[in-house]
Structure formats: structure tokens, C-alpha cells
Design a protein around this motif. Structure first.
Motif, PDB file in Angstrom:
ATOM      1  N   HIS A  62       0.804  -1.224   0.000  1.00 29.36           N
ATOM      2  CA  HIS A  62       0.000   0.000   0.000  1.00 29.36           C
ATOM      3  C   HIS A  62       0.838   1.275   0.000  1.00 29.36           C
ATOM      4  CE1 HIS A  62      -3.818  -2.119   0.508  1.00 29.36           C
ATOM      5  NE2 HIS A  62      -3.219  -2.881   1.404  1.00 29.36           N
ATOM      6  N   GLY A  63       2.156   1.147   0.000  1.00 33.92           N
ATOM      7  CA  GLY A  63       3.003   2.333   0.000  1.00 33.92           C
ATOM      8  C   GLY A  63       3.353   2.778   1.399  1.00 33.92           C
ATOM      9  N   ARG A  64       4.471   3.439   1.525  1.00 36.88           N
ATOM     10  CA  ARG A  64       4.978   3.823   2.842  1.00 36.88           C
ATOM     11  C   ARG A  64       4.018   4.771   3.562  1.00 36.88           C
ATOM     12  NH1 ARG A  64       9.459   3.374   5.765  1.00 36.88           N
ATOM     13  NH2 ARG A  64      10.140   5.105   7.093  1.00 36.88           N
ATOM     14  N   ASN A  65       3.289   5.591   2.799  1.00 34.75           N
ATOM     15  CA  ASN A  65       2.354   6.553   3.382  1.00 34.75           C
ATOM     16  C   ASN A  65       0.906   6.221   3.035  1.00 34.75           C
ATOM     17  OD1 ASN A  65       4.395   8.341   4.580  1.00 34.75           O
ATOM     18  ND2 ASN A  65       4.931   8.792   2.453  1.00 34.75           N
ATOM     19  N   ALA A  66       0.648   4.947   2.715  1.00 36.17           N
ATOM     20  CA  ALA A  66      -0.707   4.457   2.401  1.00 36.17           C
ATOM     21  C   ALA A  66      -1.276   5.085   1.136  1.00 36.17           C
ATOM     22  CB  ALA A  66      -1.651   4.677   3.578  1.00 36.17           C
ATOM     23  N   GLU A  67      -0.385   5.575   0.260  1.00 34.53           N
ATOM     24  CA  GLU A  67      -0.849   6.228  -0.956  1.00 34.53           C
ATOM     25  C   GLU A  67      -1.168   5.244  -2.075  1.00 34.53           C
ATOM     26  OE1 GLU A  67       3.643   5.867  -1.457  1.00 34.53           O
ATOM     27  OE2 GLU A  67       2.167   6.071   0.145  1.00 34.53           O
ATOM     28  N   GLY A  68      -0.867   3.940  -1.855  1.00 33.76           N
ATOM     29  CA  GLY A  68      -1.094   2.931  -2.880  1.00 33.76           C
ATOM     30  C   GLY A  68       0.123   2.742  -3.764  1.00 33.76           C
ATOM     31  N   LEU A  69       0.220   1.577  -4.389  1.00 30.64           N
ATOM     32  CA  LEU A  69       1.346   1.279  -5.276  1.00 30.64           C
ATOM     33  C   LEU A  69       0.845   0.655  -6.572  1.00 30.64           C
ATOM     34  CD1 LEU A  69       4.036  -0.285  -2.875  1.00 30.64           C
ATOM     35  CD2 LEU A  69       4.065   1.993  -3.910  1.00 30.64           C
ATOM     36  N   VAL A  70       1.538   0.961  -7.658  1.00 33.51           N
ATOM     37  CA  VAL A  70       1.269   0.332  -8.955  1.00 33.51           C
ATOM     38  C   VAL A  70       2.581  -0.190  -9.506  1.00 33.51           C
ATOM     39  CG1 VAL A  70      -0.755   1.759  -9.470  1.00 33.51           C
ATOM     40  CG2 VAL A  70       1.526   2.546 -10.151  1.00 33.51           C
ATOM     41  N   ASP A  71       2.512  -1.234 -10.350  1.00 38.68           N
ATOM     42  CA  ASP A  71       3.733  -1.762 -10.946  1.00 38.68           C
ATOM     43  C   ASP A  71       4.068  -1.010 -12.219  1.00 38.68           C
ATOM     44  OD1 ASP A  71       2.015  -2.726 -12.913  1.00 38.68           O
ATOM     45  OD2 ASP A  71       2.031  -4.785 -12.171  1.00 38.68           O
ATOM     46  N   SER A  72       5.119  -1.444 -12.895  1.00 41.53           N
ATOM     47  CA  SER A  72       5.593  -0.747 -14.090  1.00 41.53           C
ATOM     48  C   SER A  72       4.597  -0.793 -15.236  1.00 41.53           C
ATOM     49  CB  SER A  72       6.928  -1.347 -14.544  1.00 41.53           C
ATOM     50  OG  SER A  72       6.789  -2.746 -14.775  1.00 41.53           O
ATOM     51  N   ASP A  73       3.678  -1.768 -15.207  1.00 40.83           N
ATOM     52  CA  ASP A  73       2.662  -1.883 -16.258  1.00 40.83           C
ATOM     53  C   ASP A  73       1.385  -1.129 -15.928  1.00 40.83           C
ATOM     54  OD1 ASP A  73       4.306  -3.561 -17.800  1.00 40.83           O
ATOM     55  OD2 ASP A  73       3.654  -5.325 -16.660  1.00 40.83           O
ATOM     56  N   GLY A  74       1.377  -0.452 -14.797  1.00 37.07           N
ATOM     57  CA  GLY A  74       0.199   0.305 -14.397  1.00 37.07           C
ATOM     58  C   GLY A  74      -0.832  -0.498 -13.630  1.00 37.07           C
ATOM     59  N   ASN A  75      -0.495  -1.740 -13.267  1.00 37.20           N
ATOM     60  CA  ASN A  75      -1.425  -2.558 -12.494  1.00 37.20           C
ATOM     61  C   ASN A  75      -1.304  -2.215 -11.014  1.00 37.20           C
ATOM     62  OD1 ASN A  75      -2.254  -4.098 -14.796  1.00 37.20           O
ATOM     63  ND2 ASN A  75      -0.307  -5.202 -14.667  1.00 37.20           N
ATOM     64  N   THR A  76      -2.431  -2.165 -10.338  1.00 37.95           N
ATOM     65  CA  THR A  76      -2.441  -1.810  -8.923  1.00 37.95           C
ATOM     66  C   THR A  76      -1.915  -2.965  -8.071  1.00 37.95           C
ATOM     67  OG1 THR A  76      -4.337  -0.340  -9.233  1.00 37.95           O
ATOM     68  CG2 THR A  76      -3.886  -1.094  -6.982  1.00 37.95           C
ATOM     69  N   ILE A  77      -0.878  -2.692  -7.287  1.00 39.11           N
ATOM     70  CA  ILE A  77      -0.368  -3.674  -6.326  1.00 39.11           C
ATOM     71  C   ILE A  77      -1.203  -3.623  -5.060  1.00 39.11           C
ATOM     72  CG2 ILE A  77       1.630  -4.348  -4.942  1.00 39.11           C
ATOM     73  CD1 ILE A  77       3.407  -3.131  -7.120  1.00 39.11           C
ATOM     74  N   GLY A  78      -1.401  -2.418  -4.550  1.00 39.52           N
ATOM     75  CA  GLY A  78      -2.236  -2.198  -3.381  1.00 39.52           C
ATOM     76  C   GLY A  78      -2.892  -0.838  -3.502  1.00 39.52           C
ATOM     77  N   PRO A  79      -4.206  -0.740  -3.266  1.00 40.83           N
ATOM     78  CA  PRO A  79      -4.881   0.551  -3.422  1.00 40.83           C
ATOM     79  C   PRO A  79      -4.517   1.528  -2.317  1.00 40.83           C
ATOM     80  CG  PRO A  79      -6.380  -1.058  -2.497  1.00 40.83           C
ATOM     81  CD  PRO A  79      -5.128  -1.803  -2.834  1.00 40.83           C
ATOM     82  N   SER A  80      -4.802   2.789  -2.553  1.00 38.15           N
ATOM     83  CA  SER A  80      -4.625   3.805  -1.518  1.00 38.15           C
ATOM     84  C   SER A  80      -5.597   3.536  -0.373  1.00 38.15           C
ATOM     85  CB  SER A  80      -4.871   5.193  -2.109  1.00 38.15           C
ATOM     86  OG  SER A  80      -4.912   6.161  -1.082  1.00 38.15           O
ATOM     87  N   LEU A  81      -5.142   3.765   0.847  1.00 41.41           N
ATOM     88  CA  LEU A  81      -5.986   3.584   2.026  1.00 41.41           C
ATOM     89  C   LEU A  81      -6.414   4.917   2.634  1.00 41.41           C
ATOM     90  CD1 LEU A  81      -4.154   0.626   3.823  1.00 41.41           C
ATOM     91  CD2 LEU A  81      -6.010   0.549   2.159  1.00 41.41           C
ATOM     92  N   ILE A  82      -6.096   5.996   1.964  1.00 39.51           N
ATOM     93  CA  ILE A  82      -6.469   7.317   2.474  1.00 39.51           C
ATOM     94  C   ILE A  82      -7.967   7.498   2.296  1.00 39.51           C
ATOM     95  CG2 ILE A  82      -6.148   9.797   2.185  1.00 39.51           C
ATOM     96  CD1 ILE A  82      -3.310   9.190   1.185  1.00 39.51           C
ATOM     97  N   GLY A  83      -8.675   7.641   3.409  1.00 35.86           N
ATOM     98  CA  GLY A  83     -10.111   7.855   3.366  1.00 35.86           C
ATOM     99  C   GLY A  83     -10.949   6.598   3.486  1.00 35.86           C
ATOM    100  N   VAL A  84     -10.325   5.413   3.633  1.00 37.54           N
ATOM    101  CA  VAL A  84     -11.134   4.192   3.758  1.00 37.54           C
ATOM    102  C   VAL A  84     -11.732   4.056   5.153  1.00 37.54           C
ATOM    103  CG1 VAL A  84      -9.773   3.011   2.000  1.00 37.54           C
ATOM    104  CG2 VAL A  84      -9.202   2.669   4.409  1.00 37.54           C
ATOM    105  N   GLY A  85     -11.126   4.704   6.147  1.00 41.01           N
ATOM    106  CA  GLY A  85     -11.676   4.705   7.494  1.00 41.01           C
ATOM    107  C   GLY A  85     -11.229   3.542   8.348  1.00 41.01           C
TER     108      GLY A  85
END
Length: 266
Positions: A62-85
């Protein structure tokens, strides 16, 4: 009056009117928005501890600051958690769905990987990143205060097409499934309705009130208490499994009779 009329044509008049309109809109929204059934407020110590738990267990996807991560092909590894509660974190981590054991079409339930206290701290940290659904208060989780009849109506209208009327779950498309909901902890049932995990729609307080969710919990509690009044449930999947069992037994008896008659004729 002339001075007031002159100010109406001032270059900043439109900006002032716009700012006043925004303040009024925000105030009305805050005054009339549905109240959240929040269980507790978190301290700064909870948030700091949760941040450490997050970076040790969740930041890889999900990224060090929960901003989400995508791979080099643009596929989502982990979505952003900002605002999920906090409720989304408590559900996903509390049921063991996160961290995921392996990649797949759907996160499977398993034993939780961290303690309840760490889960609470993790929820506190994610809640601090942006507003989102809160962990529900205990009064909305008490099945004894709910109306199982009304809850049954709500469940059959909104949930039975996936989870079936008996709450036994069912198959979805592309390897996904609606899990059984009978026997699930009341808090996690509420949080699932509030946050809409994976394939599930969101039932927030705008379409199902906190009391409505409690009624659904009461209905599921009654289902668990009553069991299967007709005998063996056969998975509670309806006439398909009943027919399969019946034909299997009947065909087995017919084949047994045929073999017995054939052996006797010899």
C-alpha cells in the motif's frame, strides 16, 4: 444606500459571495449529515503505534504513506488507504483477509495475523489519514436490541441474491464468491455493510441506518440460533443440492438392485 450599492460592484464582491456560499453549504452539510455510530476516539499514541504497525506489515503493497502502489505496467499492487476509514481496516485485518496470503481474485478469510490491539492502532493510523467509516459502537452490535423481522426483510431485499436467504453464501463470477454470513462476528457484519469490501456494495447510513444494520445483525443471529428446522441443511443452497443428493441416493439404490438381481439370476 449609495455606499452599499457601490460596494456591490466592487471587484471582490463576487469572491466574497462565493466564499459565504461555500461556508454556508459546509455548515449545512455538517449539521444535517447522518451521525456516525463511532465506537471510540483515538489518541496520538495509538496513531503513532499504528503507523509503525502499518510500515512493518502493509507498506510493501500500500506504500509507505498508504498512498497505494502500482507496478511498471500500471497494475495496482495495493490501493490507496487514504479515506477508507477505521472500519475497513478493522474488518479486513480483523478477519485475517489482510495481509493477503497469496494473490487471487478475492482475499480469503483466515486467522488474524496481528493482535487486536495492533489492529486497533492500525485502524487509528489509517483513520488519521482521511475521514472514513468508523468502527461501530457496541449499542449497534447488540442483536437483542434489533428487530429480526425487519432485518430479514432488509437482508432478503439487499443481500440474499449473493449470500442467499439462509446466509450460507454463494458463487460469483471469475472465481469470486459471497462468503457465509451466519456465525460471523456482529462487528464484522456491520463493518462489511458500512465499507463494502471487495465485491460487496456499500450500505452507509444514507441508505441503511445504523439501526437497520443492527436489525440485519439480529436476523443473522436468529438464523444461527434456529439452525436448520427441516433437518440436514445440505449446505442451505436450495433445490440444486437437494436434487443432487436425492438422485445420487436413488441411482445408487437402483444400481444396487440391478447388480443384486443380476447376481441372483446367475
Amino acid at each position: 444606500m449609495k455606499a452599499l450599492a457601490a460596494r456591490r460592484h466592487h471587484p471582490m464582491a463576487l469572491l466574497v459571495i462565493l466564499l459565504l456560499a461555500l461556508v454556508a453549504t459546509g455548515g449545512l452539510y455538517a449539521a444535517f449529515q447522518p451521525s456516525e455510530a463511532q465506537a471510540e476516539a483515538y489518541s496520538q499514541d495509538d496513531i503513532d503505534a499504528g503507523k509503525e504497525v502499518f510500515r512493518a506489515n502493509c507498506a510493501t503493497c500500500h506504500g509507505r504513506n498508504a498512498e497505494g502502489l502500482v507496478d511498471s505496467d500500471g497494475n495496482t499492487i495495493g490501493p490507496s488507504l487514504i479515506g477508507v476509514g477505521a472500519a475497513a481496516v478493522d474488518f479486513q485485518v480483523g478477519t485475517g483477509r489482510m495481509p493477503m496470503q497469496m494473490s487471487g481474485p478475492q482475499a480469503a478469510r483466515k486467522a488474524p495475523q496481528i493482535t487486536e490491539e495492533q489492529t486497533r492502532q492500525l485502524a487509528a493510523y489509517v483513520a488519521s489519514l482521511g475521514p472514513g467509516p468508523a468502527v461501530p459502537a457496541d449499542e449497534y452490535l447488540d442483536a437483542a436490541q434489533g428487530d429480526p423481522v425487519k432485518g430479514g426483510e432488509i437482508f432478503r431485499i439487499n443481500c440474499a441474491m449473493c449470500h442467499n436467504a439462509a446466509g450460507a453464501g454463494g458463487a460469483l463470477t471469475r472465481g469470486k464468491h459471497a462468503p457465509p454470513v451466519v456465525g460471523v462476528e456482529a462487528k464484522h457484519v456491520y463493518e462489511a455493510m458500512e465499507t463494502g469490501p471487495q465485491n460487496m456494495p456499500v450500505f452507509n447510513d444514507s441508505n441503511l441506518s445504523a439501526e437497520d444494520k443492527r436489525d440485519v445483525i439480529a436476523y443473522l443471529d436468529k438464523l444461527e440460533q434456529n439452525g436448520s428446522p427441516g433437518g440436514i441443511s445440505l449446505g442451505s443452497l436450495g433445490p440444486v443440492t437437494e436434487g443432487l443428493y436425492a438422485w445420487t441416493i436413488i441411482l445408487s439404490l437402483l444400481m444396487g438392485c440391478a447388480l443384486w438381481l443380476g447376481a441372483k439370476a446367475k
